[in-house]
Write an enzyme that holds these catalytic residues in place. Structure first.
Site, mmCIF file in Angstrom:
data_model
loop_
_atom_site.group_PDB
_atom_site.id
_atom_site.type_symbol
_atom_site.label_atom_id
_atom_site.label_comp_id
_atom_site.label_asym_id
_atom_site.label_seq_id
_atom_site.Cartn_x
_atom_site.Cartn_y
_atom_site.Cartn_z
ATOM 1 N N HIS A 1 -0.569 5.470 6.879
ATOM 2 C CA HIS A 1 -0.273 5.681 5.356
ATOM 3 C C HIS A 1 0.138 7.152 5.374
ATOM 4 O O HIS A 1 -0.807 8.003 5.719
ATOM 5 C CB HIS A 1 -1.475 5.179 4.531
ATOM 6 C CG HIS A 1 -1.555 3.578 4.448
ATOM 7 N ND1 HIS A 1 -2.543 3.094 5.479
ATOM 8 C CD2 HIS A 1 -1.108 2.799 3.922
ATOM 9 C CE1 HIS A 1 -2.540 1.700 5.284
ATOM 10 N NE2 HIS A 1 -1.651 1.654 4.329
ATOM 11 N N SER B 1 0.900 -1.152 -0.029
ATOM 12 C CA SER B 1 -0.009 0.145 0.029
ATOM 13 C C SER B 1 0.755 1.387 -0.132
ATOM 14 O O SER B 1 0.325 2.384 -0.460
ATOM 15 C CB SER B 1 -0.964 -0.017 1.344
ATOM 16 O OG SER B 1 -0.188 -0.223 2.431
ATOM 17 N N ASP C 1 -5.289 6.844 9.569
ATOM 18 C CA ASP C 1 -4.976 5.495 10.325
ATOM 19 C C ASP C 1 -3.721 5.711 10.926
ATOM 20 O O ASP C 1 -3.285 4.560 11.726
ATOM 21 C CB ASP C 1 -4.962 4.542 9.121
ATOM 22 C CG ASP C 1 -4.101 4.845 7.969
ATOM 23 O OD1 ASP C 1 -3.032 5.659 8.105
ATOM 24 O OD2 ASP C 1 -4.531 4.298 6.961
ATOM 25 N N ASN D 1 4.175 -5.826 5.785
ATOM 26 C CA ASN D 1 2.860 -6.600 6.412
ATOM 27 C C ASN D 1 3.206 -8.072 6.721
ATOM 28 O O ASN D 1 2.503 -8.632 7.675
ATOM 29 C CB ASN D 1 1.849 -7.123 5.096
ATOM 30 C CG ASN D 1 1.380 -5.681 4.808
ATOM 31 O OD1 ASN D 1 0.966 -4.850 5.459
ATOM 32 N ND2 ASN D 1 0.942 -5.372 3.293
ATOM 33 N N GLY E 1 -2.051 -4.345 0.936
ATOM 34 C CA GLY E 1 -2.057 -5.727 1.651
ATOM 35 C C GLY E 1 -1.104 -6.791 1.359
ATOM 36 O O GLY E 1 -1.446 -7.871 1.841
#
Length: 227
Positions: free
Chosen positions: A206, A55, A203, A120, A92
């Site tokens: 990001h 991402s 969030d 991730n 993701g």
């Protein structure tokens, strides 16, 4: 010792876990990018810089033109260099997913391959030996398909919730892979951005458009030496 800013950042990262959705197209080249490539074609054949990541590369929450690969394309165009930046980020994405997906991506020409994966994995506590194997496999596939391609590794860090040994080892694996494969290394992609609220979206993970300007600079410092 981690300061409060980094603790807040790592907590946000831990809560996010999976880093977004999986609906980002495999390759995004804006009309502006294509126009820039058409212009430099007058000077010779266009070479491809493939940004392969999750991402952070995809520009989660932003227009693709605001993500750092597109910002790097703007610099390339301003210098009239014969390169086209291709954004192959997928939100993701894990190293295992990237290892499967890369074979499709390698159907396009590649002169420079910027690999930004692994974060991730760390957020999910995947064994680091598995992450290293996957990243090495991706590098091996790039080299097999394009032996003269230059590799750039974008380093990442993970929160300490898995233990100091895990987070320390995670941080060091990028440098080890870069040395082993004679690849260029961006020590930490989020340097100057991670943990700074005004440079991150709601969030806390990001980057905003302003944050991506800094990411672009972090990558450009290394990438410009390869052009």
């Amino acid at each position: 010792m981690l300061n409060l800013r980094w603790i807040s950042f790592f907590m946000a990262v831990f809560l996010w876990v999976a880093c977004g959705n999986n609906n980002v197209p495999d390759a995004k080249v804006s009309e502006k990018d294509s126009a820039g490539a058409a212009e430099v074609q007058l000077l010779g054949e266009v070479k491809h810089i493939v940004f392969f990541g999750n991402s952070l590369t995809a520009g989660y929450g932003l227009d693709p033109s605001q993500a750092f690969p597109a910002l790097i394309q703007q610099r390339i165009d301003s210098l009239k260099l014969p390169y086209l930046a291709v954004n192959d980020g997928l939100s993701g994405e894990t190293s295992a997913g990237g290892n499967t997906r890369v074979e499709w991506i390698l159907k396009q020409p590649v002169e420079i391959f910027v690999l930004e994966l692994g974060a991730n994995d760390g957020l999910r506590g995947i064994p680091l030996d598995e992450t290293v194997r996957n990243l090495q496999s991706i590098i091996d596939k790039v080299k097999a398909a394009y032996p003269t391609a230059k590799i750039v590794l974008a380093g990442m860090q993970v929160p300490p919730n898995m233990g100091k040994a895990y987070s320390d080892r995670f941080r060091s694996l990028y440098g080890e892979l870069a040395e082993k494969n004679k690849a260029a290394l961006v020590p930490f992609l989020l340097e100057g951005v991670g943990g700074i609220p005004e440079l991150n979206q709601g969030d806390g993970i990001h980057p905003t458009a302003e944050g991506h300007l800094i990411l672009a600079e972090n990558v450009w410092k290394v990438l410009k030496e390869l052009l």
